[in-house]
Structures are given as C-alpha cells and as structure tokens.
Motif scaffolding. Structure first.
Motif, PDB file in Angstrom:
ATOM      1  N   VAL A  11       0.873  -1.177   0.000  1.00  0.00           N
ATOM      2  CA  VAL A  11       0.000   0.000   0.000  1.00  0.00           C
ATOM      3  C   VAL A  11       0.904   1.220   0.000  1.00  0.00           C
ATOM      4  CG1 VAL A  11      -1.764   1.290   1.242  1.00  0.00           C
ATOM      5  CG2 VAL A  11      -1.805  -1.212   1.267  1.00  0.00           C
ATOM      6  N   LEU A  12       0.808   2.031  -1.057  1.00  0.00           N
ATOM      7  CA  LEU A  12       1.602   3.244  -1.151  1.00  0.00           C
ATOM      8  C   LEU A  12       0.828   4.400  -0.542  1.00  0.00           C
ATOM      9  CD1 LEU A  12       4.128   4.726  -2.114  1.00  0.00           C
ATOM     10  CD2 LEU A  12       3.003   5.033  -4.340  1.00  0.00           C
ATOM     11  N   LEU A  13       1.427   5.041   0.444  1.00  0.00           N
ATOM     12  CA  LEU A  13       0.796   6.136   1.177  1.00  0.00           C
ATOM     13  C   LEU A  13       1.423   7.445   0.728  1.00  0.00           C
ATOM     14  CD1 LEU A  13       0.973   4.358   4.625  1.00  0.00           C
ATOM     15  CD2 LEU A  13      -1.054   4.548   3.158  1.00  0.00           C
ATOM     16  N   CYS A  14       0.614   8.286   0.116  1.00  0.00           N
ATOM     17  CA  CYS A  14       1.079   9.575  -0.397  1.00  0.00           C
ATOM     18  C   CYS A  14       0.323  10.689   0.310  1.00  0.00           C
ATOM     19  CB  CYS A  14       0.848   9.681  -1.902  1.00  0.00           C
ATOM     20  SG  CYS A  14       1.624   8.391  -2.885  1.00  0.00           S
ATOM     21  N   SER A  15       1.038  11.637   0.881  1.00  0.00           N
ATOM     22  CA  SER A  15       0.392  12.741   1.579  1.00  0.00           C
ATOM     23  C   SER A  15      -0.506  12.160   2.669  1.00  0.00           C
ATOM     24  CB  SER A  15      -0.394  13.590   0.565  1.00  0.00           C
ATOM     25  OG  SER A  15      -1.007  14.695   1.176  1.00  0.00           O
ATOM     26  N   ALA A  16      -1.541  12.885   3.045  1.00  0.00           N
ATOM     27  CA  ALA A  16      -2.477  12.401   4.064  1.00  0.00           C
ATOM     28  C   ALA A  16      -3.545  11.583   3.356  1.00  0.00           C
ATOM     29  CB  ALA A  16      -3.094  13.558   4.835  1.00  0.00           C
ATOM     30  N   THR A  17      -3.310  10.299   3.211  1.00  0.00           N
ATOM     31  CA  THR A  17      -4.178   9.414   2.434  1.00  0.00           C
ATOM     32  C   THR A  17      -5.516   9.218   3.139  1.00  0.00           C
ATOM     33  OG1 THR A  17      -2.223   8.259   1.631  1.00  0.00           O
ATOM     34  CG2 THR A  17      -4.332   7.138   1.376  1.00  0.00           C
ATOM     35  N   GLN A  18      -6.590   9.138   2.343  1.00  0.00           N
ATOM     36  CA  GLN A  18      -7.903   8.893   2.921  1.00  0.00           C
ATOM     37  C   GLN A  18      -7.994   7.446   3.391  1.00  0.00           C
ATOM     38  OE1 GLN A  18     -11.176  10.260   0.575  1.00  0.00           O
ATOM     39  NE2 GLN A  18     -12.618  10.022   2.264  1.00  0.00           N
ATOM     40  N   LEU A  19      -8.423   7.272   4.618  1.00  0.00           N
ATOM     41  CA  LEU A  19      -8.461   5.944   5.222  1.00  0.00           C
ATOM     42  C   LEU A  19      -9.329   4.980   4.425  1.00  0.00           C
ATOM     43  CD1 LEU A  19      -7.599   4.195   7.675  1.00  0.00           C
ATOM     44  CD2 LEU A  19      -9.707   4.948   8.790  1.00  0.00           C
ATOM     45  N   MET A  20     -10.486   5.452   3.956  1.00  0.00           N
ATOM     46  CA  MET A  20     -11.389   4.566   3.222  1.00  0.00           C
ATOM     47  C   MET A  20     -10.776   4.094   1.904  1.00  0.00           C
ATOM     48  SD  MET A  20     -15.208   6.163   3.772  1.00  0.00           S
ATOM     49  CE  MET A  20     -15.897   5.024   2.564  1.00  0.00           C
ATOM     50  N   ASP A  21      -9.817   4.830   1.381  1.00  0.00           N
ATOM     51  CA  ASP A  21      -9.191   4.441   0.122  1.00  0.00           C
ATOM     52  C   ASP A  21      -8.321   3.194   0.267  1.00  0.00           C
ATOM     53  OD1 ASP A  21     -10.383   6.504  -1.180  1.00  0.00           O
ATOM     54  OD2 ASP A  21      -8.569   7.622  -1.640  1.00  0.00           O
ATOM     55  N   VAL A  22      -7.804   2.959   1.436  1.00  0.00           N
ATOM     56  CA  VAL A  22      -6.979   1.760   1.649  1.00  0.00           C
ATOM     57  C   VAL A  22      -7.770   0.653   2.334  1.00  0.00           C
ATOM     58  CG1 VAL A  22      -4.876   3.133   1.712  1.00  0.00           C
ATOM     59  CG2 VAL A  22      -6.007   2.562   3.853  1.00  0.00           C
ATOM     60  N   ALA A  23      -9.012   0.932   2.718  1.00  0.00           N
ATOM     61  CA  ALA A  23      -9.850  -0.082   3.361  1.00  0.00           C
ATOM     62  C   ALA A  23     -10.097  -1.311   2.490  1.00  0.00           C
ATOM     63  CB  ALA A  23     -11.183   0.538   3.784  1.00  0.00           C
ATOM     64  N   PRO A  24     -10.110  -1.198   1.155  1.00  0.00           N
ATOM     65  CA  PRO A  24     -10.278  -2.411   0.346  1.00  0.00           C
ATOM     66  C   PRO A  24      -9.236  -3.492   0.619  1.00  0.00           C
ATOM     67  CG  PRO A  24     -10.679  -0.490  -1.013  1.00  0.00           C
ATOM     68  CD  PRO A  24     -10.170   0.004   0.303  1.00  0.00           C
ATOM     69  N   LEU A  25      -8.101  -3.103   1.158  1.00  0.00           N
ATOM     70  CA  LEU A  25      -7.097  -4.095   1.528  1.00  0.00           C
ATOM     71  C   LEU A  25      -7.669  -5.094   2.524  1.00  0.00           C
ATOM     72  CD1 LEU A  25      -4.063  -4.963   1.366  1.00  0.00           C
ATOM     73  CD2 LEU A  25      -3.702  -3.547   3.396  1.00  0.00           C
ATOM     74  N   ASP A  26      -8.562  -4.633   3.386  1.00  0.00           N
ATOM     75  CA  ASP A  26      -9.147  -5.517   4.397  1.00  0.00           C
ATOM     76  C   ASP A  26     -10.041  -6.566   3.754  1.00  0.00           C
ATOM     77  OD1 ASP A  26      -9.350  -6.280   7.083  1.00  0.00           O
ATOM     78  OD2 ASP A  26     -11.247  -5.213   7.325  1.00  0.00           O
ATOM     79  N   MET A  27     -10.651  -6.220   2.623  1.00  0.00           N
ATOM     80  CA  MET A  27     -11.442  -7.217   1.908  1.00  0.00           C
ATOM     81  C   MET A  27     -10.544  -8.313   1.344  1.00  0.00           C
ATOM     82  SD  MET A  27     -14.072  -6.768  -1.296  1.00  0.00           S
ATOM     83  CE  MET A  27     -15.330  -5.985  -0.292  1.00  0.00           C
ATOM     84  N   LEU A  28      -9.423  -7.900   0.730  1.00  0.00           N
ATOM     85  CA  LEU A  28      -8.463  -8.892   0.252  1.00  0.00           C
ATOM     86  C   LEU A  28      -7.944  -9.730   1.420  1.00  0.00           C
ATOM     87  CD1 LEU A  28      -6.721 -10.108  -1.989  1.00  0.00           C
ATOM     88  CD2 LEU A  28      -5.064  -8.266  -1.587  1.00  0.00           C
ATOM     89  N   GLY A  29      -7.767  -9.086   2.565  1.00  0.00           N
ATOM     90  CA  GLY A  29      -7.282  -9.782   3.756  1.00  0.00           C
ATOM     91  C   GLY A  29      -8.212 -10.873   4.246  1.00  0.00           C
TER      92      GLY A  29
END
Length: 212
Positions: A11-29
């Motif tokens: 997961v590449l984090l750029c600036s202050a990333t929106q939390l919901m934008d990386v939440a799909p990782l939890d689905m893959l998890g």
C-alpha cells in the motif's frame, strides 16, 4: 495462474491518504490464511486461503503515516527498502497532490514486477504522473473526469465504478474502491472463488458491476 506464496501486497501512502481508500485491503485480507483460520470454514474452502505479506510504504519510511479521520498507519518500508511486490494499492491523496520524482520512479520500477496495480479514487494521480496510465483505459472520481479528459488526453477516461486495463485497475470515488477490490478478487483468484464468495457473503457485501 496460481498466486505466488507469499503474495506480496503493498500500500503506497502519499500525503495524508484517505483511510477509506486503503480499506479495500481488508477485503483482500479476508482471503488471508490467518483470517480464514478464525472463520472455521470447511477444509475445501480453507485450503484455498492465501499466504499474504503486507507492506505499508511511504517515501521516507517515517512512521506512523497520517491518514484522514485522525488515524495513523504504521509504515513498514520506505520506497528504497520496499521489496518487489505482486500487488500495489494506491489510495487517494488530496486532489492537489503531485508525486515527487522518487515516488514516480518507485511506481515505474514496481510496475515491472507487479501482477496488478490498483488505484482508488485520487490514487490515480501518482500512477498518472508516473506515466503508467498513458494509452490505457482508466477511471477516476466522476467530478474530475471532464477536466481529466481535456487535460490528460493520453488516457482513455471512462465513467465507471471501476475498470480494468491489463494489470491496471482503477476506481471512481472512494466507496467504489470496495467494488473494485471485489471485482479484482473474483477475476484474479480463480482458484479462490468459492472462498471469496463465502467471505463476501459473511460480510454481507453485495457485488455490483462496473457501470454506475
């Protein structure tokens, strides 16, 4: 094609990333063997679980990384220490964000190895400025599409919840990131489709297609 083991997901984090934008990782998890073990599923499904290794990356490796909503995310790697990845998810920074040259080079280098690049919402920005989207079909938040079609004509912009072009997957707005991940999991992990369907059912997640 069977997924590698372990499957390296970044997961590449750029600036202050929106939390919901990386939440799909939890689905893959939900396909991760450590999570599947807790669900006590039948063996024919549990045996399909994935061995996933997670990397949380920002430019400097400084941790924690600020997220929206006051959250902070522990960083595991800088762009210099991150290993070659199988999947890279880029969540959305502020619309005014422009990636540094080191970030652009990181994306370009990782793209050579990747099985898939996923951008959620304004996560398209780092990929766009890295040149990865040139000549490809992609989507972005609907309100930005008219501007993008005019200013970035090298990309075929479409108004969809999510779209795939080869190994590049992009979503519209932030909520579409979950739909993107659902489509990605279904198409990319054919051997895990039974497990995917079971876990999505347990999460009461209703799949929707690409079209709005």
């Amino acid at each position: 094609m069977s997924p590698p083991s372990p499957l390296k997901v970044g997961v590449l984090l750029c600036s202050a990333t929106q939390l919901m934008d990386v939440a799909p990782l939890d689905m893959l998890g939900m396909l991760d063997k450590h999570w599947v073990q807790t669900a006590e599923l039948p063996e024919h499904l549990a045996s399909k679980a994935l061995d996933i290794e997670y990397c949380f990356i920002n430019e400097t490796g400084e941790s924690p990384h600020p997220m929206t909503g006051g959250f902070k995310l522990a960083v595991t790697h800088s762009i210099e220490t991150c290993p070659p990845l199988d999947i890279l998810l880029i969540g959305g920074p502020a619309p005014s964000y422009r990636p540094s040259e080191p970030i652009q080079r990181f994306i370009q280098k990782q793209y050579e190895y990747l099985r898939a690049l996923l951008t959620v919402c304004t996560g398209y920005i780092p990929a766009l400025y890295s040149g990865i989207l040139d000549g490809k079909t992609a989507t972005a938040p609907r309100g930005l599409l008219p501007m993008l079609k005019e200013e970035k004509p090298d990309v075929k912009w479409v108004e969809k919840r999510w779209v795939r072009d080869g190994k590049v997957w992009s979503s519209g707005a932030v909520a579409n990131g979950m739909e993107l991940m659902a489509g990605f999991m279904w198409e990319e992990f054919e051997e895990q489709r039974g497990l995917t369907e079971m876990m999505m059912g347990m999460a009461d997640f209703a799949k929707r297609g690409e079209a709005y």
